[in-house]
Design an enzyme around this catalytic site. Structure first.
Site: not given
Length: 514
Positions: A102-103, A259, A28, A2
């Site tokens: 985020n995670g 990526y 995201g 995210c």
């Protein structure tokens, strides 16, 4: 994966947060949200879809205040189809808290039970971010001894979070009456950076998932948030930080470099772009040593993240570099679309081959990775349909053979093309004439060369070694079973590129104590 932002500024921050989310949109596409604060009140708007679809002028006008947080969501826990799981999340006690995360928490179910049975807190969604918020709220309540919060109390609460929470997490939070809090997990798996901007009215601070947000919003990059560290910025712009974890290990996620991150970002002191160039260098050397017999007419990248590696491969192999595919930039990233059927269908909508670059040629296609194999197979078929004689395929990263539990959507081994196949079998499955993967040690060296202080990485999706040390076979089986029960794409309202209508969104104006 995210994107998160937090800012304390001297002027209104709604446009700043919106622009920052646009920059982090690649992290995201399922949902987005912004929360701001002013005069003892939180203001929030969030919903399903891209940033540009979630927010309208009327929404932005209501997001008043000089400090706030923002989030763009790509779900790995909870549901991709539930607008209620868009972030930030809010709890009113103690003090009033907003949080974006985020995670992925690896002990979320255990924490959820503890929250209910011991801490007497109720979860309203399946999101592990709501669990994390409630853990923080409980620890803040335990640490508080007076009506007003202070830095010492907050740091003590974050230390409590580190003791209880396992997994990967980078967090931005708002504490009513105080200001902005940001912290990173003790292993530093997910990225988090800090920037600042000096104005005539005082210092402004920005916390973000990637440095590209710092740069494009006009802030100056300060540094990465250290693993286990918490940073605080109060409403007057005073900045303070502290190490809150007892034991830390700096092991950033390798897939960020492969990526996830934008090439113009710096993560843990490493240029993502330079890392990808190094990947191309090492992969070219391996190709020369292991497959010298290949007759290649051109090196062609799969846009966009593989371009640096492909260009360096072409240079080191002494071959022409060609752009063979045109990308439709109005189609989302296929890797993070919510369903396999959606990913497969979108490949040809997203990419179109330039026939002149393929007709009668032996081409080497270069991609950053092969995860499910869906995209690779379709692209190779497109190259053949465009007239290619032979299609060779190169992956700038090693085979993805294992589940990722730290915030990347690779939770089931049955979806990973390399999980139960050899390289030769993968080559046949995707329809290539030859396939070459990056070696894992070469991938590590590509990052380590640019920052020798990084000695460990989370490479669990490549080697099955989980850096937090708490992942069992039973846990992985549970994750896969849970994923198998999720609704299929199209079975609900959907989330990627939604129309952003008010019916799937949430506006809140929350009164909190100062």
């Amino acid at each position: 994966m995210c994107g998160i932002l937090g800012v304390v500024a001297t002027t209104q921050v709604n446009q700043l947060l919106y622009d920052g989310l646009q920059v982090l949109q690649h992290r995201g596409q399922d949902a987005a949200g912004i929360a701001t604060a002013e005069s003892g009140r939180f203001h929030m708007h969030k919903g399903s879809g891209l940033v540009r679809d979630v927010f309208r002028t009327r929404n932005m006008r209501n997001l008043i205040g000089r400090w706030g947080i923002a989030h763009c969501r790509y779900p790995t826990a909870g549901s991709a189809y539930n607008a209620a799981e868009a972030q930030p999340f809010y709890v009113n006690s103690p003090f009033g808290l907003m949080l974006a995360h985020n995670g992925n928490l690896t002990n979320a179910e255990e924490l959820k039970r503890d929250m209910f049975l011991q801490d007497l807190r109720h979860m309203n969604t399946n999101s592990d971010s709501e669990v994390l918020l409630n853990v923080l709220a409980h620890e803040l309540q335990v640490a508080s001894t007076k009506y007003q919060v202070d830095a010492e109390t907050i740091f003590k609460a974050v230390a409590g979070v580190h003791r209880r929470v396992k997994g990967a997490y980078a967090v931005v939070a708002m504490i009513a009456g105080y200001g902005l809090l940001a912290f990173r997990d003790p292993c530093g798996i997910r990225p988090l950076v800090v920037g600042r901007n000096e104005t005539p009215d005082g210092m402004e601070y920005l916390v973000a998932s990637e440095s590209v947000a710092v740069d494009t919003l006009g802030f100056k990059f300060m540094r990465d948030v250290e693993p286990g560290e918490a940073v605080l910025v109060d409403m007057q712009g005073n900045f303070v930080s502290r190490q809150c974890a007892e034991n830390t290990l700096h092991a950033p996620c390798m897939f960020e470099y492969v990526y996830l991150a934008r090439p113009d970002s710096l993560i843990d002191g490493v240029s993502v772009y330079e890392t990808r160039v190094k990947m191309g260098e090492y992969l070219a050397d391996k190709l020369k040593h292991t497959m010298p017999h290949l007759e290649i007419d051109a090196v062609i990248p799969i846009p966009d993240s593989s371009r640096p590696a492909a260009m360096e491969m072409a240079v080191r192999l002494g071959l022409p570099y060609r752009e063979g595919f045109v990308k439709n930039r109005y189609i989302g990233r296929t890797f993070i679309m919510p369903g396999q059927a959606s990913r497969r269908k979108s490949v040809r909508q997203k990419l179109n081959a330039i026939t002149q670059e393929f007709r009668g040629k032996n081409v080497l296609l270069v991609d950053d990775s092969i995860v499910r194999g869906t995209t690779s197979k379709e692209i190779i078929l497109m190259a053949r349909e465009a007239g290619a004689k032979k299609v060779y395929f190169a992956s700038a990263s090693p085979p993805v053979r294992f589940a990722n539990v730290y915030g990347i959507d690779m939770p089931t081994r049955t979806e990973l093309i390399a999980a139960f196949r050899s390289d030769e079998e993968i080559c046949r499955e995707i329809g290539a004439d030859a396939l070459i993967y990056q070696d894992l040690e070469a991938l590590r060296q590509a990052v380590r060369t640019l920052n020798p202080s990084l000695t460990q990485f989370d490479t669990s999706c490549f080697d099955g070694r989980y850096i937090t040390g708490d992942i069992s076979a039973e846990y992985l089986d549970g994750v896969e079973q849970a994923r198998g029960r999720k609704p299929k794409a199209g079975s609900d309202d959907g989330s990627d590129g939604g129309d952003g209508g008010d019916g799937s969104q949430l506006d809140l104006n929350l009164v909190t104590s100062e």
